[in-house]
Motif scaffolding. Structure first.
Motif, short mmCIF file in Angstrom:
data_model
loop_
_atom_site.label_atom_id
_atom_site.label_comp_id
_atom_site.label_asym_id
_atom_site.label_seq_id
_atom_site.Cartn_x
_atom_site.Cartn_y
_atom_site.Cartn_z
N LYS A 148 11.36 -8.14 10.67
CA LYS A 148 10.03 -8.03 11.27
C LYS A 148 8.85 -7.99 10.35
O LYS A 148 7.77 -8.45 10.22
N GLU A 149 9.29 -7.22 9.04
CA GLU A 149 8.31 -7.03 8.05
C GLU A 149 8.19 -8.15 6.92
O GLU A 149 9.43 -8.84 6.65
N GLY A 150 7.09 -8.78 6.88
CA GLY A 150 6.80 -9.94 5.92
C GLY A 150 7.34 -9.81 4.52
O GLY A 150 7.88 -10.74 4.07
N TRP A 151 7.24 -8.81 4.02
CA TRP A 151 7.49 -8.28 2.67
C TRP A 151 9.15 -8.36 2.40
O TRP A 151 9.49 -9.05 1.28
N LYS A 152 9.96 -8.10 3.62
CA LYS A 152 11.23 -8.03 3.49
C LYS A 152 11.82 -9.60 3.39
O LYS A 152 12.60 -9.92 2.49
#
Length: 433
Positions: free
Chosen positions: A263-267
Motif C-alpha cells: 500500500k505504501e509507495g516507498w515500499k
C-alpha cells in the motif's frame, strides 16, 4: 498446472497435489544444489551438505548395500551414485510430503500465494543458472580451445565426452552464439512479463543440452533433466494459451498476473531497487569470478613457458644415443607443454602418454617434472630454447643422466588451426576432382 486465478475459490485435488509435489521437490533440490553464482550460497551449503552426504553414504552402504567409490562425489548434479540417490531421496520426500501436506491442510481452497512465491524462486534459480553457463561460454571456460595434446590425439582414442568437448571448444564464435542465447533466456526469466518467452527459449536450449548429454555420455544428465523440468513448470501455466495460438490459430488474451505490491509507495520503490541491486550484484560478481578463471585455463592469453609441441630429434641416456624404436616404452617421442600452467605430457615411442606436473624456472632456465600420480618418476633439467626453436634438456631421472634435443612443431600447420572461414568452398570441389 493451469494459471492460478486469484479469484478462484478452490483448486482441484489433482492440482493441489501436483503443486505440493513440485513445491517440495524444487525447494529441496535448490536447497541442496545451489547454482554457485549467488554469493555466499556455497558457504551456506558447505555447512549442511556434509550431514546430508553422511546420510546418503549410510543409506548406500548399510541399507542398500551398494559398494561404489562414486559415492564419494558429494554433488547431486553429477551422474554418480550420490547424485542418483540424492535425487531419489528428494523425489520420495516430495511424494510423501505432498500426501501428508494435503491430509493436514485438506481444507485449503488453493495455494495462489505459495504458487507465486515458488515461481519466483524457480525463475531466479533457473535464470542465474542459465546466466552462469552463458558466461562459461562467452568467457570460454567451459569448452576450451583444442590443446596441443588434443591436436595430437587420435579420434578413436577419444572418449565421447572428449569428442563433444573438442567439437564445441573448437569455435569461439559458436561459444559466443550459445552463450548469448543462454544469457538472453536467463535475463528474460528474471522478469515476470517475459517469463513465458524466457521459458520457451530455455526449453529449447535445455532439450539440446539433454540430447548432447545422453548422446555423448556427459555426466550431468540428471542436472539437465531437472533444469528442463523447471522450465516446463514455469511454462505450464501457458500451455493452453500456446496451444490455441500455435495449433488452433485462436486469439489469446493477456494473462492477469499482478506483481507483489504494498500500500505504501516507498515500499514498492524499495522492493524494486532491492530486486535490481540483487540481480546486478549476482551477475557482476558471478561474471567477475569467471573472468578471473580464464587466466587459470588454457584459453588464457598468457601461455606458460615452453608452451607447444616438441618432437624429439635426439635422446641420449647415460651417454648412449637411444634409437627411435616404436617398441621402446622408455624413450620419448614428443614433449607437449599445455595450459593451464603446470601441465605437460610425454608421448613415448610406443604412442603411450604420460602426464606430468611441469615446473619451469625461467630465470635460471631450470625445470622439474614428476609424473601423475607417481611422484617418484621425477626429472630435473636445465633447458635452452634457441631462436630456431630447438629445445635442449639436460638433467637426470633417478640414476640416469639425460640429454634430450627437440625441434618445436609449428602448430599453425594443423588444418584445424590454419583453416579460416570461407564463403566459397570451390577449392574443396577442385580437390575432389
Amino acid at each position: 498446472m493451469e494459471q492460478p486465478d486469484p479469484g478462484a475459490a478452490e483448486w482441484s485435488l489433482i492440482k493441489k497435489l501436483l503443486f505440493c509435489f513440485f513445491f517440495i521437490f524444487f525447494v529441496l533440490y535448490i536447497f541442496l544444489n545451489p547454482n554457485h553464482i549467488v554469493p555466499y550460497t556455497d558457504f551456506l551449503n558447505s555447512i549442511y551438505i556434509q550431514p546430508f552426504a553422511n546420510f546418503i553414504a549410510w543409506l548406500t552402504k548399510d541399507v542398500l548395500h551398494i559398494v561404489n567409490p562414486a559415492i564419494q562425489f558429494y554433488n547431486s548434479t553429477i551422474d554418480s551414485v550420490f547424485g542418483y540417490l540424492s535425487l531419489l531421496f528428494i523425489f520420495l520426500a516430495a511424494v510423501s510430503g505432498s500426501l501428508i501436506w494435503l491430509v493436514i491442510d485438506r481444507r485449503a481452497p488453493n495455494y495462489n500465494k505459495l504458487y507465486k512465491a515458488l515461481t519466483v524462486l524457480v525463475r531466479y534459480y533457473l535464470a542465474f543458472t542459465m546466466i552462469a553457463y552463458a558466461s562459461f561460454k562467452i568467457i570460454k571456460i567451459q569448452f576450451l580451445s583444442l590443446s596441443p595434446v588434443m591436436l595430437l590425439q587420435i579420434y578413436g582414442n577419444s572418449t565421447p565426452r572428449q569428442l563433444a568437448w573438442s567439437f564445441l571448444g573448437y569455435s569461439a564464435g559458436y561459444n559466443y552464439f550459445m552463450g548469448s542465447i543462454e544469457f538472453a533466456a536467463g535475463l528474460l526469466l528474471l522478469f515476470r512479463r517475459t517469463t513465458t518467452l524466457g521459458s520457451i527459449i530455455a526449453v529449447g536450449i535445455l532439450a539440446n543440452v539433454i540430447a548432447v548429454n545422453f548422446s555423448f555420455d556427459i555426466n550431468v544428465k540428471l542436472y539437465s533433466i531437472v533444469l528442463i523440468t523447471m522450465a516446463l513448470f514455469l511454462l505450464s501455466k501457458d500451455i493452453g494459451r500456446l496451444f490455441n495460438f500455435f495449433f488452433l490459430n485462436k486469439i489469446i488474451h493477456p494473462v492477469v498476473d499482478p506483481p507483489i505490491r504494498f500500500k505504501e509507495g516507498w515500499k514498492n520503490t524499495a522492493l524494486m531497487a532491492a530486486k535490481y541491486t540483487f540481480i546486478l550484484y549476482v551477475i557482476f560478481f558471478g561474471l567477475r569470478a569467471n573472468f578471473y578463471r580464464t587466466f587459470e585455463d588454457r584459453d588464457s592469453p598468457v601461455k606458460p613457458p615452453l608452451y607447444g609441441i616438441y618432437n624429439v630429434t635426439a635422446f641420449i641416456r647415460n651417454k648412449d644415443t637411444i634409437k627411435p624404436l616404436t617398441t621402446d616404452t622408455t624413450r620419448w617421442s614428443k614433449l607437449i607443454v599445455s595450459a593451464p600452467k603446470g601441465n605437460a605430457s610425454v608421448i613415448l615411442m610406443d604412442r603411450s602418454l604420460k602426464v606430468f606436473v611441469f615446473k619451469p624456472e625461467t630465470v635460471e632456465k631450470k625445470l622439474e617434472m614428476y609424473a601423475k600420480p607417481d611422484t617418484t618418476d621425477k626429472y630435473t633439467f636445465t633447458y635452452h630454447l634457441s631462436k630456431d626453436s630447438v629445445l635442449v634438456l639436460k638433467g637426470r631421472s633417478r640414476k640416469d643422466s639425460l640429454q634430450i634435443t627437440f625441434k618445436q612443431y609449428d602448430m599453425n600447420k594443423f588444418p584445424l588451426i590454419n583453416h579460416h572461414f570461407r564463403w566459397i568452398l570451390d577449392h574443396y570441389y577442385r580437390n575432389k576432382r
